[in-house]
Every structure is written in structure tokens, then in C-alpha cells.
Scaffold this motif. Structure first.
Motif, PDB file in Angstrom:
ATOM      1  N   GLY A 145       0.796  -1.211   0.000  1.00 16.54           N
ATOM      2  CA  GLY A 145       0.000   0.000   0.000  1.00 16.54           C
ATOM      3  C   GLY A 145       0.825   1.255   0.000  1.00 16.54           C
ATOM      4  O   GLY A 145       2.059   1.219  -0.108  1.00 16.54           O
ATOM      5  N   GLN A 146       0.118   2.368   0.142  1.00 14.05           N
ATOM      6  CA  GLN A 146       0.770   3.668   0.175  1.00 14.05           C
ATOM      7  C   GLN A 146       0.063   4.543   1.201  1.00 14.05           C
ATOM      8  O   GLN A 146      -1.161   4.507   1.331  1.00 14.05           O
ATOM      9  N   ILE A 147       0.859   5.321   1.926  1.00 18.22           N
ATOM     10  CA  ILE A 147       0.339   6.294   2.870  1.00 18.22           C
ATOM     11  C   ILE A 147       0.577   7.667   2.254  1.00 18.22           C
ATOM     12  O   ILE A 147       1.710   7.999   1.885  1.00 18.22           O
ATOM     13  N   ILE A 148      -0.509   8.449   2.102  1.00 15.81           N
ATOM     14  CA  ILE A 148      -0.384   9.751   1.456  1.00 15.81           C
ATOM     15  C   ILE A 148      -0.930  10.856   2.361  1.00 15.81           C
ATOM     16  O   ILE A 148      -1.733  10.610   3.258  1.00 15.81           O
ATOM     17  N   ASP A 149      -0.472  12.065   2.101  1.00 13.29           N
ATOM     18  CA  ASP A 149      -0.945  13.246   2.814  1.00 13.29           C
ATOM     19  C   ASP A 149      -2.335  13.591   2.282  1.00 13.29           C
ATOM     20  O   ASP A 149      -2.526  13.735   1.083  1.00 13.29           O
ATOM     21  N   ALA A 150      -3.301  13.740   3.183  1.00 12.48           N
ATOM     22  CA  ALA A 150      -4.680  14.014   2.769  1.00 12.48           C
ATOM     23  C   ALA A 150      -4.804  15.372   2.092  1.00 12.48           C
ATOM     24  O   ALA A 150      -5.704  15.594   1.299  1.00 12.48           O
ATOM     25  N   THR A 151      -3.895  16.291   2.385  1.00 15.22           N
ATOM     26  CA  THR A 151      -3.976  17.641   1.827  1.00 15.22           C
ATOM     27  C   THR A 151      -3.491  17.705   0.387  1.00 15.22           C
ATOM     28  O   THR A 151      -4.173  18.233  -0.479  1.00 15.22           O
ATOM     29  N   ASP A 152      -2.297  17.151   0.122  1.00 14.12           N
ATOM     30  CA  ASP A 152      -1.721  17.300  -1.215  1.00 14.12           C
ATOM     31  C   ASP A 152      -1.576  16.003  -2.005  1.00 14.12           C
ATOM     32  O   ASP A 152      -1.177  16.019  -3.160  1.00 14.12           O
ATOM     33  N   GLY A 153      -1.862  14.858  -1.377  1.00 16.48           N
ATOM     34  CA  GLY A 153      -1.811  13.584  -2.082  1.00 16.48           C
ATOM     35  C   GLY A 153      -0.419  13.021  -2.289  1.00 16.48           C
ATOM     36  O   GLY A 153      -0.258  12.008  -2.963  1.00 16.48           O
ATOM     37  N   ASN A 154       0.598  13.659  -1.702  1.00 16.44           N
ATOM     38  CA  ASN A 154       1.966  13.161  -1.829  1.00 16.44           C
ATOM     39  C   ASN A 154       2.208  11.993  -0.883  1.00 16.44           C
ATOM     40  O   ASN A 154       1.687  11.967   0.226  1.00 16.44           O
ATOM     41  N   GLY A 155       3.042  11.047  -1.303  1.00 18.01           N
ATOM     42  CA  GLY A 155       3.421   9.923  -0.457  1.00 18.01           C
ATOM     43  C   GLY A 155       4.220  10.401   0.740  1.00 18.01           C
ATOM     44  O   GLY A 155       5.014  11.336   0.624  1.00 18.01           O
ATOM     45  N   THR A 209       7.134   3.218   5.887  1.00 22.96           N
ATOM     46  CA  THR A 209       7.031   3.510   4.458  1.00 22.96           C
ATOM     47  C   THR A 209       8.385   3.952   3.905  1.00 22.96           C
ATOM     48  O   THR A 209       9.217   4.494   4.629  1.00 22.96           O
ATOM     49  N   ASP A 210       8.575   3.720   2.617  1.00 21.96           N
ATOM     50  CA  ASP A 210       9.811   4.132   1.947  1.00 21.96           C
ATOM     51  C   ASP A 210       9.702   5.597   1.510  1.00 21.96           C
ATOM     52  O   ASP A 210       8.759   6.300   1.879  1.00 21.96           O
ATOM     53  N   ALA A 211      10.639   6.061   0.705  1.00 18.63           N
ATOM     54  CA  ALA A 211      10.707   7.467   0.306  1.00 18.63           C
ATOM     55  C   ALA A 211       9.462   7.948  -0.449  1.00 18.63           C
ATOM     56  O   ALA A 211       9.126   9.128  -0.406  1.00 18.63           O
ATOM     57  N   SER A 212       8.752   7.029  -1.113  1.00 19.19           N
ATOM     58  CA  SER A 212       7.552   7.432  -1.855  1.00 19.19           C
ATOM     59  C   SER A 212       6.266   7.113  -1.101  1.00 19.19           C
ATOM     60  O   SER A 212       5.172   7.264  -1.640  1.00 19.19           O
ATOM     61  N   GLY A 213       6.393   6.667   0.161  1.00 21.77           N
ATOM     62  CA  GLY A 213       5.213   6.397   0.986  1.00 21.77           C
ATOM     63  C   GLY A 213       4.643   5.004   0.824  1.00 21.77           C
ATOM     64  O   GLY A 213       3.575   4.713   1.350  1.00 21.77           O
ATOM     65  N   THR A 214       5.337   4.115   0.121  1.00 26.27           N
ATOM     66  CA  THR A 214       4.809   2.765  -0.077  1.00 26.27           C
ATOM     67  C   THR A 214       5.353   1.807   0.978  1.00 26.27           C
ATOM     68  O   THR A 214       6.395   2.043   1.572  1.00 26.27           O
ATOM     69  N   PHE A 215       4.599   0.723   1.185  1.00 22.82           N
ATOM     70  CA  PHE A 215       4.993  -0.276   2.171  1.00 22.82           C
ATOM     71  C   PHE A 215       4.539  -1.660   1.747  1.00 22.82           C
ATOM     72  O   PHE A 215       3.688  -1.812   0.883  1.00 22.82           O
ATOM     73  N   ARG A 216       5.129  -2.665   2.400  1.00 27.50           N
ATOM     74  CA  ARG A 216       4.759  -4.075   2.209  1.00 27.50           C
ATOM     75  C   ARG A 216       4.809  -4.717   3.590  1.00 27.50           C
ATOM     76  O   ARG A 216       5.779  -4.543   4.324  1.00 27.50           O
TER      77      ARG A 216
END
Length: 82
Positions: free
Chosen positions: A5-15, A32-39
């Protein structure tokens, strides 16, 4: 089973990098990694993730049979003011 999955900022949608993701009531988790993704490997059946990061409100997210998940974290302005 594996959940991605990915965790993103609700305001701007960035990871969001460096977000803590824990399986509730366990010490099993990841960040999460640098782009907000995880496993994350999950046990069979239902699970709940506890997602937390500095400056954001902690969320508990129930996971059913999904194999992919996107979570929007809301800024916690109260924590930033302290």
C-alpha cells in the motif's frame, strides 16, 4: 498473506516517507519508503493496522481481504502547535 500500500498526505496527495505501520496489539510492523509505499505480511483473517507519523493524526485501519491499501493521513495541527 502480503499487504502492499501507500500512505499519502490528505492535503496534497503526496506519499509520506517514514510512516510507522504496526499490526495492532503486536510488535509486527514496517515503515514507508521514500515514496510512501509499504509491504507487510499479515496473519490470515482480519487485522487492524495502527498508522502513525509525527505531525499526523494516528489512524486505525481495519484490513479485510484486501491485498492493496491506500491511506490518507490528516495533519494533526494540535500536535504541531505543542
Amino acid at each position: 498473506r502480503t499487504l502492499t500500500g501507500q500512505i499519502i498526505d490528505a492535503t496534497d496527495g503526496n506519499g509520506l516517507p517514514g510512516v510507522n505501520i504496526l499490526l495492532k496489539n503486536t510488535s509486527t510492523g514496517t515503515t514507508t519508503d521514500a515514496s510512501g509505499t509499504f509491504r507487510l505480511s499479515l496473519p490470515a483473517g482480519r487485522a487492524t493496522l495502527v498508522i502513525s507519523s509525527v505531525g499526523y493524526a494516528t489512524q486505525e485501519v481495519p484490513v479485510g481481504s484486501q491485498s492493496e491499501l491506500t491511506v490518507r493521513l490528516q495533519s494533526d495541527t494540535r500536535a504541531l502547535n505543542e
